[in-house]
Design an enzyme around this catalytic site. Sequence first.
Site, PDB file in Angstrom:
ATOM      1  N   GLY A   1      25.985  -6.457 -58.539  1.00 27.63           N
ATOM      2  CA  GLY A   1      25.339  -5.588 -58.634  1.00 27.63           C
ATOM      3  C   GLY A   1      25.751  -4.624 -57.399  1.00 27.63           C
ATOM      4  O   GLY A   1      26.797  -4.919 -56.643  1.00 27.63           O
TER       5      GLY A   1
ATOM      6  N   TYR B   1      18.653   5.991 -44.511  1.00 27.26           N
ATOM      7  CA  TYR B   1      19.067   4.654 -44.265  1.00 27.26           C
ATOM      8  C   TYR B   1      20.471   4.683 -44.163  1.00 27.26           C
ATOM      9  O   TYR B   1      21.301   4.265 -43.497  1.00 27.26           O
ATOM     10  CB  TYR B   1      18.727   3.598 -45.734  1.00 27.26           C
TER      11      TYR B   1
ATOM     12  N   THR C   1      24.673  11.191 -48.827  1.00 25.38           N
ATOM     13  CA  THR C   1      23.723  10.090 -48.986  1.00 25.38           C
ATOM     14  C   THR C   1      22.139  10.636 -48.967  1.00 25.38           C
ATOM     15  O   THR C   1      21.518  10.450 -48.109  1.00 25.38           O
ATOM     16  CB  THR C   1      23.789   9.057 -47.803  1.00 25.38           C
TER      17      THR C   1
ATOM     18  N   HIS D   1      12.293 -19.630 -24.358  1.00 21.18           N
ATOM     19  CA  HIS D   1      13.117 -18.687 -23.341  1.00 21.18           C
ATOM     20  C   HIS D   1      14.275 -18.994 -22.889  1.00 21.18           C
ATOM     21  O   HIS D   1      14.347 -20.086 -22.928  1.00 21.18           O
ATOM     22  CB  HIS D   1      11.959 -18.863 -22.157  1.00 21.18           C
TER      23      HIS D   1
HETATM   24  P1  FAD Z   1      21.637  -3.238 -58.529  1.00 21.36           P
HETATM   25  O1  FAD Z   1      21.934  -4.098 -57.324  1.00 21.36           O
HETATM   26  O2  FAD Z   1      21.893  -1.840 -58.700  1.00 21.36           O
HETATM   27  O3  FAD Z   1      22.220  -4.111 -59.912  1.00 21.36           O
HETATM   28  C1  FAD Z   1      21.888  -3.526 -61.195  1.00 21.36           C
HETATM   29  C2  FAD Z   1      23.191  -4.246 -62.093  1.00 21.36           C
HETATM   30  O4  FAD Z   1      22.885  -3.597 -63.503  1.00 21.36           O
HETATM   31  C3  FAD Z   1      24.450  -3.177 -61.434  1.00 21.36           C
HETATM   32  O5  FAD Z   1      25.718  -4.137 -61.400  1.00 21.36           O
HETATM   33  C4  FAD Z   1      24.850  -2.505 -62.955  1.00 21.36           C
HETATM   34  O6  FAD Z   1      26.178  -2.488 -63.194  1.00 21.36           O
HETATM   35  C5  FAD Z   1      24.026  -3.314 -64.020  1.00 21.36           C
HETATM   36  N1  FAD Z   1      23.719  -2.526 -65.176  1.00 21.36           N
HETATM   37  C6  FAD Z   1      23.109  -1.147 -65.060  1.00 21.36           C
HETATM   38  N2  FAD Z   1      22.959  -0.969 -66.574  1.00 21.36           N
HETATM   39  C7  FAD Z   1      23.501  -1.834 -67.417  1.00 21.36           C
HETATM   40  C8  FAD Z   1      23.620  -1.773 -68.837  1.00 21.36           C
HETATM   41  N3  FAD Z   1      23.137  -1.041 -69.523  1.00 21.36           N
HETATM   42  N4  FAD Z   1      24.032  -2.901 -69.084  1.00 21.36           N
HETATM   43  C9  FAD Z   1      24.655  -3.862 -68.337  1.00 21.36           C
HETATM   44  N5  FAD Z   1      24.561  -3.951 -67.005  1.00 21.36           N
HETATM   45  C10 FAD Z   1      23.997  -2.829 -66.424  1.00 21.36           C
HETATM   46  N6  FAD Z   1      19.068  -3.019 -49.590  1.00 21.36           N
HETATM   47  C11 FAD Z   1      18.704  -4.072 -48.825  1.00 21.36           C
HETATM   48  O7  FAD Z   1      17.635  -4.658 -48.991  1.00 21.36           O
HETATM   49  N7  FAD Z   1      19.503  -4.380 -47.552  1.00 21.36           N
HETATM   50  C12 FAD Z   1      20.225  -3.491 -47.348  1.00 21.36           C
HETATM   51  O8  FAD Z   1      21.091  -3.686 -46.133  1.00 21.36           O
HETATM   52  C13 FAD Z   1      20.933  -2.532 -47.826  1.00 21.36           C
HETATM   53  N8  FAD Z   1      21.956  -1.902 -47.776  1.00 21.36           N
HETATM   54  C14 FAD Z   1      22.509  -0.923 -48.780  1.00 21.36           C
HETATM   55  C15 FAD Z   1      23.609  -0.198 -48.471  1.00 21.36           C
HETATM   56  C16 FAD Z   1      24.085   0.704 -49.429  1.00 21.36           C
HETATM   57  C17 FAD Z   1      25.424   1.348 -49.118  1.00 21.36           C
HETATM   58  C18 FAD Z   1      23.586   0.880 -50.671  1.00 21.36           C
HETATM   59  C19 FAD Z   1      24.064   1.665 -51.503  1.00 21.36           C
HETATM   60  C20 FAD Z   1      22.339   0.100 -50.790  1.00 21.36           C
HETATM   61  C21 FAD Z   1      21.808  -0.737 -49.930  1.00 21.36           C
HETATM   62  N9  FAD Z   1      20.554  -1.432 -50.129  1.00 21.36           N
HETATM   63  C22 FAD Z   1      20.175  -2.214 -49.334  1.00 21.36           C
HETATM   64  C23 FAD Z   1      19.759  -1.294 -51.490  1.00 21.36           C
HETATM   65  C24 FAD Z   1      20.411  -2.528 -52.540  1.00 21.36           C
HETATM   66  O9  FAD Z   1      21.637  -2.567 -52.735  1.00 21.36           O
HETATM   67  C25 FAD Z   1      19.410  -2.272 -53.705  1.00 21.36           C
HETATM   68  O10 FAD Z   1      18.128  -2.220 -53.505  1.00 21.36           O
HETATM   69  C26 FAD Z   1      19.671  -3.589 -54.738  1.00 21.36           C
HETATM   70  O11 FAD Z   1      21.215  -3.811 -54.953  1.00 21.36           O
HETATM   71  C27 FAD Z   1      18.923  -3.350 -56.060  1.00 21.36           C
HETATM   72  O12 FAD Z   1      19.087  -4.377 -56.816  1.00 21.36           O
HETATM   73  P2  FAD Z   1      19.022  -4.657 -58.374  1.00 21.36           P
HETATM   74  O13 FAD Z   1      19.548  -5.702 -58.868  1.00 21.36           O
HETATM   75  O14 FAD Z   1      17.542  -3.887 -58.624  1.00 21.36           O
HETATM   76  O15 FAD Z   1      19.969  -3.491 -58.811  1.00 21.36           O
HETATM   77  P1  NAI Z   2      17.250   7.603 -48.202  1.00 18.20           P
HETATM   78  O1  NAI Z   2      16.177   7.906 -49.105  1.00 18.20           O
HETATM   79  O2  NAI Z   2      17.021   6.470 -46.970  1.00 18.20           O
HETATM   80  O3  NAI Z   2      17.437   9.021 -47.125  1.00 18.20           O
HETATM   81  C1  NAI Z   2      17.922  10.263 -47.706  1.00 18.20           C
HETATM   82  C2  NAI Z   2      17.650  11.186 -46.644  1.00 18.20           C
HETATM   83  O4  NAI Z   2      18.307  12.473 -47.191  1.00 18.20           O
HETATM   84  C3  NAI Z   2      16.343  11.517 -46.559  1.00 18.20           C
HETATM   85  O5  NAI Z   2      16.090  11.648 -45.020  1.00 18.20           O
HETATM   86  C4  NAI Z   2      15.976  12.897 -47.001  1.00 18.20           C
HETATM   87  O6  NAI Z   2      14.910  13.657 -46.246  1.00 18.20           O
HETATM   88  C5  NAI Z   2      17.304  13.251 -46.851  1.00 18.20           C
HETATM   89  N1  NAI Z   2      17.764  14.403 -47.931  1.00 18.20           N
HETATM   90  C6  NAI Z   2      17.158  14.546 -49.517  1.00 18.20           C
HETATM   91  N2  NAI Z   2      17.985  15.635 -49.748  1.00 18.20           N
HETATM   92  C7  NAI Z   2      18.607  16.407 -48.816  1.00 18.20           C
HETATM   93  C8  NAI Z   2      19.301  17.463 -48.963  1.00 18.20           C
HETATM   94  N3  NAI Z   2      19.517  18.300 -49.959  1.00 18.20           N
HETATM   95  N4  NAI Z   2      20.067  17.893 -47.665  1.00 18.20           N
HETATM   96  C9  NAI Z   2      19.765  17.332 -46.500  1.00 18.20           C
HETATM   97  N5  NAI Z   2      18.880  15.992 -46.391  1.00 18.20           N
HETATM   98  C10 NAI Z   2      18.431  15.428 -47.545  1.00 18.20           C
HETATM   99  O7  NAI Z   2      18.287   7.528 -49.155  1.00 18.20           O
HETATM  100  P2  NAI Z   2      20.021   6.731 -48.730  1.00 18.20           P
HETATM  101  O8  NAI Z   2      20.076   6.751 -47.317  1.00 18.20           O
HETATM  102  O9  NAI Z   2      20.789   7.589 -49.823  1.00 18.20           O
HETATM  103  O10 NAI Z   2      19.534   5.209 -49.310  1.00 18.20           O
HETATM  104  C11 NAI Z   2      19.100   5.136 -50.524  1.00 18.20           C
HETATM  105  C12 NAI Z   2      18.323   3.825 -50.226  1.00 18.20           C
HETATM  106  O11 NAI Z   2      19.032   2.684 -50.355  1.00 18.20           O
HETATM  107  C13 NAI Z   2      17.276   3.772 -49.173  1.00 18.20           C
HETATM  108  O12 NAI Z   2      16.079   4.453 -49.535  1.00 18.20           O
HETATM  109  C14 NAI Z   2      16.804   2.320 -49.255  1.00 18.20           C
HETATM  110  O13 NAI Z   2      15.969   2.046 -50.270  1.00 18.20           O
HETATM  111  C15 NAI Z   2      18.367   1.496 -49.725  1.00 18.20           C
HETATM  112  N6  NAI Z   2      18.986   1.170 -48.527  1.00 18.20           N
HETATM  113  C16 NAI Z   2      18.614   0.145 -47.946  1.00 18.20           C
HETATM  114  C17 NAI Z   2      19.232  -0.252 -46.551  1.00 18.20           C
HETATM  115  C18 NAI Z   2      18.559  -1.215 -45.794  1.00 18.20           C
HETATM  116  O14 NAI Z   2      18.165  -2.129 -46.179  1.00 18.20           O
HETATM  117  N7  NAI Z   2      19.617  -1.454 -44.625  1.00 18.20           N
HETATM  118  C19 NAI Z   2      20.622   0.560 -46.111  1.00 18.20           C
HETATM  119  C20 NAI Z   2      20.922   1.316 -47.017  1.00 18.20           C
HETATM  120  C21 NAI Z   2      20.316   1.945 -48.105  1.00 18.20           C
END
Ligand code: FAD
Ligand code: NAI
Length: 468
Positions: free
Chosen positions: A40, A182, A267, A442
């Site tokens: 995913g 984030y 983002t 420590h």
């Molecule tokens: P997903 O990982 O989105 O998986 C869903 C899957 O379902 C996908 O592979 C998709 O192709 C598939 N799917 C959808 N519809 C269908 C369909 N109809 N048929 C078949 N397959 C389908 N979270 C953290 O906890 N720590 C982090 O450091 C972190 N960093 C992140 C960094 C970035 C840049 C991003 C974008 C996200 C990050 N996240 C992080 C968030 C995390 O990736 C998501 O919360 C997590 O992947 C959600 O898991 P999920 O299984 O619900 O969905």
């Molecule tokens: P986010 O919700 O963390 O941040 C989006 C930011 O964009 C907010 O600060 C919001 O106020 C701002 N915003 C919204 N509309 C805007 C606009 N029109 N102009 C300017 N600013 C605007 O969402 P983000 O960074 O896209 O990440 C999505 C999610 O993915 C996170 O909420 C988190 O759940 C997950 N994630 C988790 C990570 C981790 O666990 N380390 C790392 C990356 C993502």
Amino acid sequence: MSNPRKVVIIGAGPAGYVCAIRLAQLGQDVTVIEKDFLGGTCLNVGCIPSKALIAAGSLIDKLGHASAMGISVENVKLDVHKLVEWKAGIVGKLTGGVGGLLKAHKVQVIMGEASIESANSVRVKAQGIDELLKTDDIVIATGSIPIEIPGFDFDEKDVWSSTGGLSPDRIPEHMVVIGGGYIGLELGIMYQKLGSRITVLEATDGALPGQDRDCVKIIQRSLKKRKVKLMTETFAQGYERRGDKLHVRVKTKKGDEVVECDQILSTVGRRPYSAGLGLEKVGLKPNERGFLTVDKQMRTSVPNIYAIGDIAGQPMLAHKGSKEGLVAAAVISGQPDEYDVRCIPAVIFTAPEMASVGFTEEQCAEKGLKVVTGSFPFAASGRAMSIMETEGMVKVIADAETDEILGVHMVGPEVTELIAEAALAIEMGATSEDLARTIHAHPTLPEAMMEAAEAVHNLAVHIFQKPK
Ligand code: FAD
Ligand code: NAI
């Protein structure tokens, strides 16, 4: 043992694949359908690739400061293509590992797009496949996708989504990041470390809305030191390409202006994904934010259809989805499990890192809880000094009457690792005295958490606290 239940899981992210493996361990007959990639968002275009690139940025950053230790490193060069290749290698190993685990557990994997036909049947379409699968239970784990704002369609050239930002072909000279949450901060700081100038446009009045404001202040101070410009209460309106520059029109408190850059990263959040899933055929309707409503056993309003992960609500974090997957697997297997967690840790890989678990002080106030807090700065930690990372602090929030720990928020070195101890403490109902009385080795960074817990009682040893 009773007959295995047939279970179809839609989506193989950290929610879906974890659920599949646990169901197989519990003896069920499991099929996972995935339309894109095993693992995913998290493994392919989220947690893992971002943290790999961030680690590379941090290494370069650290080398830049090594002269204070008497180490001079000259001519540090970055080969962007090799970096992206290295990152892809890590992703490949992990997604291959997921495939291997599913196979070893005899989970049937079908690569194709799934849609629900009825409460007991799922259609899968892929090249040359159009199959109807009969099933006892369905688990929806379709995740989320990035939100696009008007005027900034993701073309992955001028305007990167997080996915484009994780596979650069160059390091931009000046990147405008829309959204200071984030992803905007994690990737923005990573690019700053790799050499870009960064301007972050954030709609609200500060970075990382909802996070502990004392921690965010430290992050914002560090952004300033890195010359990352954070423009708050600012909205991007659109952009034009002029030659090799992009002109981003922004609306600020003081009026309209144009910011010139050569890359935009947008983002602004993610939204739950259920397009084409056929929810209406079983009477399921996402709520106004697009999430499927579930009970504590991860059941939707249709008793044999479960939803887990990002599609099932905030926080959209991988570990929250995996936990929900484990609960759904247990419930489907007839075990008396439910999603009953006291806290979900959050980790943000900024510089310094930030991590939190439990309530913030604001949330405690909203709930009418009287609290006492204690903080300890990393500047007073011998270990932090020895690794040259003294920015930040740990804050422990305890109930003023019972001393139970209600929240722990920290910013500083390795806090994304340190937070696990705080999560365990809250989950087990520990008091700040329990944390303070636990011997911490420590010299280590977790000593800062012990001292913050001592500080709740005005008894921190390595900082001076005025007697109460
Ligand atoms: P997903 O990982 O989105 O998986 C869903 C899957 O379902 C996908 O592979 C998709 O192709 C598939 N799917 C959808 N519809 C269908 C369909 N109809 N048929 C078949 N397959 C389908 N979270 C953290 O906890 N720590 C982090 O450091 C972190 N960093 C992140 C960094 C970035 C840049 C991003 C974008 C996200 C990050 N996240 C992080 C968030 C995390 O990736 C998501 O919360 C997590 O992947 C959600 O898991 P999920 O299984 O619900 O969905
Ligand atoms: P986010 O919700 O963390 O941040 C989006 C930011 O964009 C907010 O600060 C919001 O106020 C701002 N915003 C919204 N509309 C805007 C606009 N029109 N102009 C300017 N600013 C605007 O969402 P983000 O960074 O896209 O990440 C999505 C999610 O993915 C996170 O909420 C988190 O759940 C997950 N994630 C988790 C990570 C981790 O666990 N380390 C790392 C990356 C993502």
